[in-house]
Design a protein around this motif. Structure first.
Motif, PDB file in Angstrom:
ATOM      1  N   UNK A   1     -35.075 -42.431  23.423  1.00 26.44           N
ATOM      2  CA  UNK A   1     -33.712 -42.960  23.368  1.00 26.44           C
ATOM      3  C   UNK A   1     -33.431 -43.760  24.626  1.00 26.44           C
ATOM      4  N   UNK A   2     -32.840 -44.942  24.515  1.00 30.63           N
ATOM      5  CA  UNK A   2     -32.445 -45.694  25.699  1.00 30.63           C
ATOM      6  C   UNK A   2     -31.299 -44.980  26.417  1.00 30.63           C
ATOM      7  N   UNK A   3     -31.391 -44.855  27.725  1.00 29.03           N
ATOM      8  CA  UNK A   3     -30.367 -44.175  28.505  1.00 29.03           C
ATOM      9  C   UNK A   3     -29.839 -45.106  29.583  1.00 29.03           C
ATOM     10  N   UNK A   4     -28.524 -45.332  29.585  1.00 28.79           N
ATOM     11  CA  UNK A   4     -27.884 -46.180  30.579  1.00 28.79           C
ATOM     12  C   UNK A   4     -27.250 -45.310  31.662  1.00 28.79           C
ATOM     13  N   UNK A   5     -27.509 -45.649  32.919  1.00 28.37           N
ATOM     14  CA  UNK A   5     -26.851 -44.961  34.020  1.00 28.37           C
ATOM     15  C   UNK A   5     -25.516 -45.646  34.254  1.00 28.37           C
ATOM     16  N   UNK A   6     -24.442 -44.894  34.122  1.00 31.20           N
ATOM     17  CA  UNK A   6     -23.107 -45.480  34.238  1.00 31.20           C
ATOM     18  C   UNK A   6     -22.244 -44.606  35.144  1.00 31.20           C
ATOM     19  N   UNK A   7     -21.057 -45.079  35.432  1.00 30.08           N
ATOM     20  CA  UNK A   7     -20.063 -44.297  36.163  1.00 30.08           C
ATOM     21  C   UNK A   7     -18.688 -44.703  35.660  1.00 30.08           C
ATOM     22  N   UNK A   8     -17.733 -43.818  35.809  1.00 34.43           N
ATOM     23  CA  UNK A   8     -16.360 -44.112  35.412  1.00 34.43           C
ATOM     24  C   UNK A   8     -15.415 -43.301  36.282  1.00 34.43           C
ATOM     25  N   UNK A   9     -14.151 -43.656  36.270  1.00 29.52           N
ATOM     26  CA  UNK A   9     -13.157 -42.982  37.098  1.00 29.52           C
ATOM     27  C   UNK A   9     -12.765 -41.648  36.486  1.00 29.52           C
ATOM     28  N   UNK A  10     -12.932 -40.584  37.286  1.00 28.04           N
ATOM     29  CA  UNK A  10     -12.468 -39.276  36.877  1.00 28.04           C
ATOM     30  C   UNK A  10     -11.068 -39.029  37.391  1.00 28.04           C
ATOM     31  N   UNK A  11     -10.676 -37.779  37.440  1.00 28.83           N
ATOM     32  CA  UNK A  11      -9.312 -37.477  37.882  1.00 28.83           C
ATOM     33  C   UNK A  11      -9.151 -37.671  39.390  1.00 28.83           C
ATOM     34  N   UNK A  12     -10.292 -37.633  40.138  1.00 27.27           N
ATOM     35  CA  UNK A  12     -10.197 -37.736  41.601  1.00 27.27           C
ATOM     36  C   UNK A  12     -11.418 -38.441  42.180  1.00 27.27           C
ATOM     37  N   UNK A  13     -11.852 -39.527  41.569  1.00 23.96           N
ATOM     38  CA  UNK A  13     -13.005 -40.243  42.086  1.00 23.96           C
ATOM     39  C   UNK A  13     -13.927 -40.674  40.970  1.00 23.96           C
ATOM     40  N   UNK A  14     -15.053 -41.233  41.372  1.00 27.88           N
ATOM     41  CA  UNK A  14     -16.019 -41.748  40.401  1.00 27.88           C
ATOM     42  C   UNK A  14     -16.941 -40.647  39.905  1.00 27.88           C
ATOM     43  N   UNK A  15     -17.161 -40.612  38.616  1.00 29.40           N
ATOM     44  CA  UNK A  15     -18.034 -39.615  38.003  1.00 29.40           C
ATOM     45  C   UNK A  15     -19.339 -40.273  37.581  1.00 29.40           C
ATOM     46  N   UNK A  16     -20.446 -39.625  37.903  1.00 30.33           N
ATOM     47  CA  UNK A  16     -21.775 -40.129  37.543  1.00 30.33           C
ATOM     48  C   UNK A  16     -22.112 -39.668  36.126  1.00 30.33           C
ATOM     49  N   UNK A  17     -22.688 -40.565  35.340  1.00 27.57           N
ATOM     50  CA  UNK A  17     -22.918 -40.236  33.929  1.00 27.57           C
ATOM     51  C   UNK A  17     -24.163 -40.925  33.387  1.00 27.57           C
ATOM     52  N   UNK A  18     -24.595 -40.424  32.244  1.00 27.84           N
ATOM     53  CA  UNK A  18     -25.664 -41.044  31.468  1.00 27.84           C
ATOM     54  C   UNK A  18     -25.134 -41.261  30.056  1.00 27.84           C
ATOM     55  N   UNK A  19     -25.413 -42.443  29.528  1.00 30.88           N
ATOM     56  CA  UNK A  19     -25.026 -42.753  28.152  1.00 30.88           C
ATOM     57  C   UNK A  19     -26.298 -42.947  27.346  1.00 30.88           C
ATOM     58  N   UNK A  20     -26.603 -41.955  26.523  1.00 27.57           N
ATOM     59  CA  UNK A  20     -27.798 -41.989  25.684  1.00 27.57           C
ATOM     60  C   UNK A  20     -27.460 -42.730  24.392  1.00 27.57           C
ATOM     61  N   UNK A  21     -28.181 -43.818  24.137  1.00 30.88           N
ATOM     62  CA  UNK A  21     -27.885 -44.662  22.997  1.00 30.88           C
ATOM     63  C   UNK A  21     -28.939 -44.507  21.910  1.00 30.88           C
ATOM     64  N   UNK A  22     -28.550 -44.632  20.652  1.00 28.67           N
ATOM     65  CA  UNK A  22     -29.529 -44.619  19.553  1.00 28.67           C
ATOM     66  C   UNK A  22     -30.471 -45.811  19.659  1.00 28.67           C
ATOM     67  N   UNK A  23     -31.691 -45.639  19.200  1.00 25.45           N
ATOM     68  CA  UNK A  23     -32.627 -46.762  19.160  1.00 25.45           C
ATOM     69  C   UNK A  23     -32.301 -47.689  17.989  1.00 25.45           C
TER      70      UNK A  23
END
Length: 405
Positions: A1-23
């Motif tokens: 599965x393709x995995x994108x390293x992303x980040x977004x704003x949480x309640x008190x700062x930036x949150x580190x995340x992975x978005x696993x996408x379908x092939x």
């Protein structure tokens, strides 16, 4: 599965995340909320995400505030802040035009998704793994430090071999949280997964969650799994159960099959890069596992590639016989086909060569009031099975390399 390293704003700062996408086509989106002091990268989260992507479901896994690579101080977080982080994750996906419809939560993350879902009407299904009915249950993990936390406002505790600072705000927040009303107002399908032997969050928590929820709801035991679902076979079981269940409540409508492939595309995707386990899917409705025996470095959780070929021959033979008997209106009550595969010397097969070739042995059982002539005819018909013909005649495999992800 393709995995994108992303980040977004949480309640008190930036949150580190992975978005696993379908092939293949993206048909729906889910969020996975990890357990207390865990991270988005625990094996269970990765396996569940991998299984869901085979259905066309993208999965967002993120570290809560103060954990993993996310901003913030864990000592300043609380159960309420976890719920706010979840709501921020939903907002982020909504803004990307990927509105989530499925939430999955592990342990305290399970309690958080239950709380969040009651305020998110777009969520259609919720699955919890080892979740507490009473979020205050997590304080049992550091009960000996509670007096120091009360006296000093916070204290350092060791959880899972790692040091964390726990604040009084967190303790007060989880102890005051009551999930019953939120569970009763989920407005989403619920699946509760729990292990009877869970020694971190006892099984009675699952019972309370299940009783508080309205239908549709399901309860699945994880048998002898531990709380963190560390063993591969337990993570695989949980992933398969959640994926199968979620299909009923999510709108997974795949596009038309591509030209030249009327039955659609069969995709094999690695489920475990450390072994050989494969997720094999045919659209969104059909899924099987392929693997190698343990003797060959696999985990024996699915048919081997040659086992799959044998299964295709056996199934095609049985279907072909049934089709002919039905057309002739012959009294065939039941048909079964046993197939075994082996490598034999070509000279033994009468080809005159010393090279080895593949040999499939087929044993056909025909039940019913058939006469000898009918049985003999059905045996002949077996050789007309399309898979049989493909195996006996030369085939062409056209291979191309997909663009780099």
């Amino acid at each position: 599965m393709p995995t994108d390293r992303i980040s977004f704003k949480g309640h008190a700062g930036t949150l580190d995340a992975r978005l696993d996408m379908p092939e293949g086509p993206h048909l729906a989106t889910a969020i996975f909320a990890h357990c207390f002091t865990c991270s988005k990268d625990i094996p269970a989260a990765r396996r569940i995400a991998a299984r869901l992507t085979t259905l066309g479901i993208a999965v967002l896994r993120f570290d809560f505030t103060g954990l993993g690579h996310s901003d913030g101080e864990f000592a300043n977080t609380s159960f309420t802040s976890n719920v706010h982080d979840l709501e921020k994750a939903v907002e982020y996906l909504n803004d990307r035009d990927m509105p989530p419809a499925l939430l999955i939560g592990h342990s305290l993350g399970g309690a958080a998704v239950l709380k969040a879902t009651s305020k998110l009407p777009q969520i259609k299904a919720v699955a919890t793994l080892g979740a507490p009915f009473d979020p205050g249950h997590v304080t049992d993990n550091f009960a000996s430090a509670l007096p120091e936390i009360a006296a000093k406002g916070e204290a350092e505790v060791t959880l899972g071999g790692r040091p964390f600072r726990i604040g009084q705000t967190f303790v007060d927040d989880v102890k005051s949280e009551v999930l019953g009303p939120a569970i009763a107002n989920l407005h989403a399908a619920l699946m509760v997964l729990h292990a009877p032997g869970d020694n971190i969050v006892s099984i009675d928590n699952a019972g309370h969650i299940f009783q508080a929820a309205k239908h549709p709801k399901s309860f699945v035991t994880l048998d002898d799994a531990d709380h963190l679902i560390t063993r591969g076979e337990h993570a695989e079981y949980a992933a398969d159960i959640i994926a199968t269940w979620a299909k009923k409540y999510l709108s997974l409508k795949p596009p038309a099959p591509p030209i030249g492939a009327p039955e659609g595309v069969v995709r094999s995707s690695e489920a475990d890069p450390n072994g050989y386990l494969q997720d094999i899917t045919h659209g969104t409705r059909h899924h099987i596992l392929a693997d190698e025996p343990r003797a060959y470095g696999g985990t024996n959780q699915g048919l081997s590639p040659y086992g799959l070929l044998s299964a295709g021959l056996a199934a095609c033979t049985s279907m072909t016989i049934r089709m002919y008997a039905r057309r002739k209106k012959w009294p065939l009550a039941h048909v079964s086909v046993d197939v075994s595969h082996n490598k034999v010397h070509a000279q033994d097969a009468g080809t005159g060569s010393g090279d080895k070739i593949d040999e499939w042995k087929r044993r056909i059982s025909l039940n019913g009031k058939l006469d000898d002539e009918q049985r003999a005819r059905l045996l002949e018909i077996a050789d007309r099975c399309p898979v049989h013909r493909s195996l006996e005649h030369s085939s062409k495999v056209v291979t191309e390399l997909a663009p780099a992800a």
